[in-house]
Design an enzyme around this catalytic site. Structure first.
Site, PDB file in Angstrom:
ATOM      1  CG  ASP A 107     141.658  78.870 117.201  1.00 46.67           C
ATOM      2  OD1 ASP A 107     142.302  79.404 118.104  1.00 46.67           O
ATOM      3  OD2 ASP A 107     140.418  79.033 117.057  1.00 46.67           O
ATOM      4  CB  VAL A 157     144.574  87.490 113.365  1.00 52.97           C
ATOM      5  CG1 VAL A 157     145.215  87.827 114.698  1.00 52.97           C
ATOM      6  CG2 VAL A 157     144.693  85.996 113.080  1.00 52.97           C
TER       7      VAL A 157
END
Ligand code: IMP
Ligand code: MG
Length: 184
Positions: A107, A157
């Site tokens: 990320d 997610v």
């Protein structure tokens, strides 16, 4: 399909169980070709990688060792720079080893940037970064995956190891949560 009281919290499915299985096998085959002739140490980053780790080490039938490290990252509100803390350290000497780090998602890059440097300072001879998901839109650290399963949009997610507030890790697919789930 197994019963689930989590499906109702999911807005949309991004990757089905079948899609994950196919892609993880491709990644296992790819790693086999890249690493055959070596004796790699597969190193899972807890907790998020635990399901991906279990699947990819079986998808890659290389003679290899298994290790885990656990980290938690703290966001510093003023600078928004993530500080990574090791909560469960390596249980073995990694000097001279070819490390294959297994992560759930890349990320900001804080975690893997920190870990890659950590493994190099511990004497690893190489560090191969493998992540199931890559969210390049949010990258703030200069780090890239050597092998990534899927590039995901900038959405939060869950499933297949990834959590929201420690839940949903055991969903067999990856999906996006309904906004009202965060509001509660
Ligand atoms: P980093 O920002 O690259 O250091 O990622 C840190 C960790 O945040 C990852 O290993 C995940 O555990 C978690 N993370 C980042 N994005 C998501 C997401 O969309 N869903 C669930 N966990 C995430
Ligand atoms: Mg993680």
């Amino acid at each position: 399909m197994a019963k689930s009281n989590m499906d109702q919290d999911i807005l949309k499915v991004l990757y089905s169980e079948e899609q994950l299985k196919t892609r993880v096998q491709e990644m296992g085959d790819e790693l086999y070709e890249r690493l055959k002739g070596k004796n790699p140490l597969f190193l899972g980053v807890l907790k998020g990688s635990f399901i991906f780790m279990a699947d990819i080490v079986r998808a890659c039938q290389l003679k290899s060792d298994i290790e885990f490290i656990a980290v938690s990252s703290y966001q510093n509100a003023t600078t928004s720079s993530g500080v990574v803390q090791i909560t469960r350290d390596l249980q073995q000497d990694i000097t001279g080893r070819d490390i294959v780090v297994i992560e759930d998602i890349l990320d900001s890059g804080n975690t893997l940037y920190f870990l890659k440097n950590y493994f190099m300072t511990k004497g690893a001879s190489s560090v191969t970064v493998v992540t199931l998901l890559d969210k390049p839109a949010r990258r703030t650290k200069p780090i890239a995956a050597d092998l990534a399963g899927f590039e995901v949009p900038d959405e939060f997610v869950v499933g297949y190891g990834l959590d929201y507030a420690q839940k949903y890790r055991n969903m067999p697919y990856i999906g996006v949560l309904k906004p009202e789930v965060y509001a509660n």
